[in-house]
Motif scaffolding. Structure first.
Motif, PDB file in Angstrom:
ATOM      1  N   THR A  81       0.830  -1.200   0.000  1.00  0.00           N
ATOM      2  CA  THR A  81       0.000   0.000   0.000  1.00  0.00           C
ATOM      3  C   THR A  81       0.866   1.253   0.000  1.00  0.00           C
ATOM      4  OG1 THR A  81      -0.154   0.151   2.414  1.00  0.00           O
ATOM      5  CG2 THR A  81      -1.805  -1.205   1.282  1.00  0.00           C
ATOM      6  N   SER A  82       0.180   2.378  -0.201  1.00  0.00           N
ATOM      7  CA  SER A  82       0.851   3.679  -0.257  1.00  0.00           C
ATOM      8  C   SER A  82      -0.143   4.745   0.149  1.00  0.00           C
ATOM      9  CB  SER A  82       1.346   3.949  -1.685  1.00  0.00           C
ATOM     10  OG  SER A  82       1.654   5.319  -1.884  1.00  0.00           O
ATOM     11  N   PRO A  83       0.325   5.898   0.640  1.00  0.00           N
ATOM     12  CA  PRO A  83      -0.567   7.053   0.725  1.00  0.00           C
ATOM     13  C   PRO A  83      -0.963   7.503  -0.677  1.00  0.00           C
ATOM     14  CG  PRO A  83       1.443   7.396   2.023  1.00  0.00           C
ATOM     15  CD  PRO A  83       1.675   6.195   1.156  1.00  0.00           C
ATOM     16  N   PRO A  84      -1.963   8.391  -0.817  1.00  0.00           N
ATOM     17  CA  PRO A  84      -2.284   8.943  -2.133  1.00  0.00           C
ATOM     18  C   PRO A  84      -1.052   9.550  -2.801  1.00  0.00           C
ATOM     19  CG  PRO A  84      -3.972   9.557  -0.543  1.00  0.00           C
ATOM     20  CD  PRO A  84      -2.861   8.914   0.239  1.00  0.00           C
ATOM     21  N   TYR A  85      -1.069   9.584  -4.124  1.00  0.00           N
ATOM     22  CA  TYR A  85       0.115   9.978  -4.884  1.00  0.00           C
ATOM     23  C   TYR A  85       0.653  11.352  -4.482  1.00  0.00           C
ATOM     24  CZ  TYR A  85      -2.334  13.471  -7.682  1.00  0.00           C
ATOM     25  OH  TYR A  85      -3.022  14.605  -8.058  1.00  0.00           O
ATOM     26  N   ASP A  86      -0.259  12.300  -4.143  1.00  0.00           N
ATOM     27  CA  ASP A  86       0.197  13.659  -3.864  1.00  0.00           C
ATOM     28  C   ASP A  86       0.698  13.834  -2.449  1.00  0.00           C
ATOM     29  OD1 ASP A  86      -2.390  13.272  -2.950  1.00  0.00           O
ATOM     30  OD2 ASP A  86      -3.000  15.347  -3.258  1.00  0.00           O
ATOM     31  N   VAL A  87       0.595  12.788  -1.620  1.00  0.00           N
ATOM     32  CA  VAL A  87       1.157  12.839  -0.271  1.00  0.00           C
ATOM     33  C   VAL A  87       2.584  12.304  -0.271  1.00  0.00           C
ATOM     34  CG1 VAL A  87       0.846  12.072   2.130  1.00  0.00           C
ATOM     35  CG2 VAL A  87      -1.143  12.629   0.725  1.00  0.00           C
ATOM     36  N   VAL A  88       2.919  11.480  -1.248  1.00  0.00           N
ATOM     37  CA  VAL A  88       4.287  10.945  -1.372  1.00  0.00           C
ATOM     38  C   VAL A  88       5.125  12.018  -2.051  1.00  0.00           C
ATOM     39  CG1 VAL A  88       5.693   9.009  -2.160  1.00  0.00           C
ATOM     40  CG2 VAL A  88       3.275   8.656  -1.643  1.00  0.00           C
ATOM     41  N   VAL A  89       5.560  13.007  -1.271  1.00  0.00           N
ATOM     42  CA  VAL A  89       6.175  14.201  -1.873  1.00  0.00           C
ATOM     43  C   VAL A  89       7.693  14.154  -1.886  1.00  0.00           C
ATOM     44  CG1 VAL A  89       4.231  15.704  -1.350  1.00  0.00           C
ATOM     45  CG2 VAL A  89       6.024  15.387   0.359  1.00  0.00           C
ATOM     46  N   ARG A  90       8.298  13.310  -1.056  1.00  0.00           N
ATOM     47  CA  ARG A  90       9.755  13.349  -0.953  1.00  0.00           C
ATOM     48  C   ARG A  90      10.363  12.118  -1.614  1.00  0.00           C
ATOM     49  NH1 ARG A  90       8.165  13.933   4.260  1.00  0.00           N
ATOM     50  NH2 ARG A  90       9.300  12.083   4.937  1.00  0.00           N
ATOM     51  N   PRO A  91      11.526  12.268  -2.255  1.00  0.00           N
ATOM     52  CA  PRO A  91      12.174  11.101  -2.860  1.00  0.00           C
ATOM     53  C   PRO A  91      12.428   9.981  -1.859  1.00  0.00           C
ATOM     54  CG  PRO A  91      13.187  13.128  -3.652  1.00  0.00           C
ATOM     55  CD  PRO A  91      12.233  13.516  -2.545  1.00  0.00           C
ATOM     56  N   ASP A  92      12.773  10.328  -0.604  1.00  0.00           N
ATOM     57  CA  ASP A  92      13.030   9.278   0.367  1.00  0.00           C
ATOM     58  C   ASP A  92      11.759   8.483   0.658  1.00  0.00           C
ATOM     59  OD1 ASP A  92      11.983  11.567   1.591  1.00  0.00           O
ATOM     60  OD2 ASP A  92      12.819  11.068   3.539  1.00  0.00           O
ATOM     61  N   GLY A  93      10.602   9.166   0.649  1.00  0.00           N
ATOM     62  CA  GLY A  93       9.341   8.454   0.841  1.00  0.00           C
ATOM     63  C   GLY A  93       9.046   7.527  -0.315  1.00  0.00           C
ATOM     64  N   LEU A  94       9.297   7.985  -1.533  1.00  0.00           N
ATOM     65  CA  LEU A  94       9.075   7.163  -2.721  1.00  0.00           C
ATOM     66  C   LEU A  94       9.999   5.958  -2.711  1.00  0.00           C
ATOM     67  CD1 LEU A  94       7.658   6.838  -5.470  1.00  0.00           C
ATOM     68  CD2 LEU A  94       9.455   8.267  -6.453  1.00  0.00           C
ATOM     69  N   ASN A  95      11.267   6.178  -2.387  1.00  0.00           N
ATOM     70  CA  ASN A  95      12.227   5.080  -2.359  1.00  0.00           C
ATOM     71  C   ASN A  95      11.871   4.065  -1.280  1.00  0.00           C
ATOM     72  OD1 ASN A  95      13.673   6.345  -4.403  1.00  0.00           O
ATOM     73  ND2 ASN A  95      15.068   7.378  -2.996  1.00  0.00           N
ATOM     74  N   HIS A  96      11.393   4.548  -0.144  1.00  0.00           N
ATOM     75  CA  HIS A  96      11.003   3.648   0.937  1.00  0.00           C
ATOM     76  C   HIS A  96       9.861   2.737   0.492  1.00  0.00           C
ATOM     77  CE1 HIS A  96       9.905   2.184   4.897  1.00  0.00           C
ATOM     78  NE2 HIS A  96       8.667   2.618   4.704  1.00  0.00           N
ATOM     79  N   LEU A  97       8.879   3.312  -0.188  1.00  0.00           N
ATOM     80  CA  LEU A  97       7.746   2.516  -0.645  1.00  0.00           C
ATOM     81  C   LEU A  97       8.165   1.522  -1.722  1.00  0.00           C
ATOM     82  CD1 LEU A  97       5.094   5.357  -0.747  1.00  0.00           C
ATOM     83  CD2 LEU A  97       5.059   3.385   0.792  1.00  0.00           C
ATOM     84  N   GLU A  98       9.009   1.951  -2.642  1.00  0.00           N
ATOM     85  CA  GLU A  98       9.457   1.048  -3.711  1.00  0.00           C
ATOM     86  C   GLU A  98      10.232  -0.140  -3.143  1.00  0.00           C
ATOM     87  OE1 GLU A  98       9.905   3.592  -7.799  1.00  0.00           O
ATOM     88  OE2 GLU A  98      11.608   3.593  -6.432  1.00  0.00           O
ATOM     89  N   SER A  99      10.981   0.102  -2.065  1.00  0.00           N
ATOM     90  CA  SER A  99      11.777  -0.972  -1.487  1.00  0.00           C
ATOM     91  C   SER A  99      10.982  -1.835  -0.509  1.00  0.00           C
ATOM     92  CB  SER A  99      13.009  -0.392  -0.777  1.00  0.00           C
ATOM     93  OG  SER A  99      12.614   0.455   0.296  1.00  0.00           O
ATOM     94  N   ALA A 100       9.779  -1.388  -0.121  1.00  0.00           N
ATOM     95  CA  ALA A 100       8.983  -2.158   0.840  1.00  0.00           C
ATOM     96  C   ALA A 100       8.552  -3.489   0.247  1.00  0.00           C
ATOM     97  CB  ALA A 100       7.760  -1.355   1.275  1.00  0.00           C
TER      98      ALA A 100
END
Length: 429
Positions: A34-53
């Protein structure tokens, strides 16, 4: 897609659909995809964390990474097709409405996920309350067009009578049985999902919702995208509907939070100097913790417009009591009083446009939901975080009913639905 209830009405028309859901046996955990809505994932570190989850995290569909926009959208479509072919995502056997529950401590939110019949703004069935940015709509439309899917639901609210009748009665009775999905995400929220397939229950829901209008709580750009794509597909069909979560806030009140501004290229010292006695400025004691600073902002906002500025100096500067003559010169007079006195209106019309003269572009202004993140980014980048106080839901709804839109990113309603629990394929209806 099979309709239940009246085929046409003046209110909300929520239809069942064949949801796409993750196969729990094919992923590490439901929480990990899962993920927060697209516009809440604002930081690259957040995106990378989700991709690696998890290699199948939904962020690979809602925020694909590639060199160009076209490549990103094609990558999302190819990923979705691959997951369907591999059985990572599987379609339900029959159309359903879904009861969705979020719980954390004393907070409980329940609502219905379904395919909502789209209506033009003039019809007054679904009420937007914020302006939108054309380039975001273009991007979301291209993504939906290429994937032929609604990848995450909008959050809509309506006001029932506060009792367990109609749709709410069906929701609460449904939650007494075992859910089709249950998981707890790393933010501490538990999520449960139930499928409603009984025609009698769907008829009760349809009859109740036919008497209501909805306010867009979260997802203005996705709603505008739905309308854009419906115009491209005028014949009756799946593009006439969009995936939504519908919550009765008389029964399950939402939290309303502010969305803060990060002025990337304006140091806080320059921001304060530009005020030139046209706002009262009070610098809080050094070492004041963020919660105490936000309490001070709340007290100031209760009496009028107030903002909290912070940057590389690590101090919190409370600004309030703007010069009335300045407001009269800078704020359009052809809007309702409730709009002219909004903090977001004063911030953009008076401060950003007039005193600070900052272009409203992504290079200059970032919109940050998380308060601590806004403070930290301003400190590291040397810019200015403008911390906001939330607007009451009643004010938002009243303005929306008057057809008056607020400055974009004025409010953040929540909790927001987790993305990835159920998707809607346009190919399935």
């Amino acid at each position: 897609m099979n309709s239940t209830g009246p085929a046409a009405n003046d209110g909300l028309h929520l239809l069942p659909f064949r949801g796409l859901r993750y196969d729990a046996q094919r992923v590490g955990s439901l929480a990990a995809v899962t993920s927060p809505p697209y516009d809440v994932v604002v930081r690259p570190d957040g995106l990378n964390h989700l991709e690696s989850a998890d290699p199948h995290n939904i962020v690979r569909l809602i925020l694909p990474q590639a060199a160009t926009n076209g490549a990103r959208h094609r990558q999302a479509a190819e990923t979705l097709d691959a997951w369907l072919a591999d059985g990572v995502l599987t379609p339900e056997a029959e159309p359903a409405l879904y009861v969705y529950e979020q719980r954390k401590g004393d907070l409980l939110q329940r609502g219905l996920i379904g395919a909502l019949e789209l209506s033009a703004p003039a019809e007054g069935v679904v009420l937007p309350h914020e302006d939108v940015m054309p380039h975001v709509i273009e991007d979301r439309a291209a993504l939906m067009r290429t994937t032929a899917a609604n990848l995450e639901p909008l959050l809509l609210t309506y006001r029932g009578n506060g009792s367990a009748t109609g749709a709410t009665a069906v929701i609460e009775r449904t939650t007494l049985r075992a859910p089709v999905l249950a998981t707890t995400t790393e933010d501490g929220f538990s999520h449960r999902l139930w499928a409603i397939t009984d025609p009698a229950d769907m008829d009760r829901i349809a009859a109740d919702l036919a008497h209501h209008q909805a306010l867009i709580a979260d997802g203005h750009h996705r709603w505008a995208t739905y309308l854009r794509l419906r115009e491209e597909h005028p014949s009756p069909g799946p593009w006439n509907y969009g995936l939504v979560l519908l919550v009765d806030t008389a029964r399950y009140p939402l939290q309303v939070r502010a969305i803060h501004r990060l002025l990337n290229r304006l140091p806080v010292a320059d921001a304060l100097a530009a005020l030139d006695d046209r706002f009262r400025i009070r610098t809080l004691d050094e070492g004041t913790p963020l919660p105490a600073a936000m309490e001070a902002l709340g007290s100031a906002a209760a009496e009028g417009n107030g903002f909290l500025l912070t940057g590389a100096d690590g101090r919190f500067h409370l600004i309030d009591r703007p010069d009335p003559a300045l407001l009269a010169r800078t704020i359009p007079a052809d809007r309702p009083e409730a709009w002219r006195t909004l903090d977001a209106t004063v911030l953009h019309a008076t401060l950003i446009d007039h005193l600070w003269r900052i272009p409203d572009t992504s290079e200059h202004i970032a919109y940050i939901h998380d308060t601590e993140a806004a403070v930290g980014l301003a400190s590291r980048r040397g810019g200015t975080a403008v911390l906001m106080h939330p607007v009451r839901e009643e004010v938002v709804r009243d303005l929306a009913r008057q057809g008056v839109t607020m400055p974009r990113k004025s409010t953040s309603f929540g909790p927001k639905p987790a993305t990835g629990l159920v998707l809607r394929s346009l190919a399935l209806g």
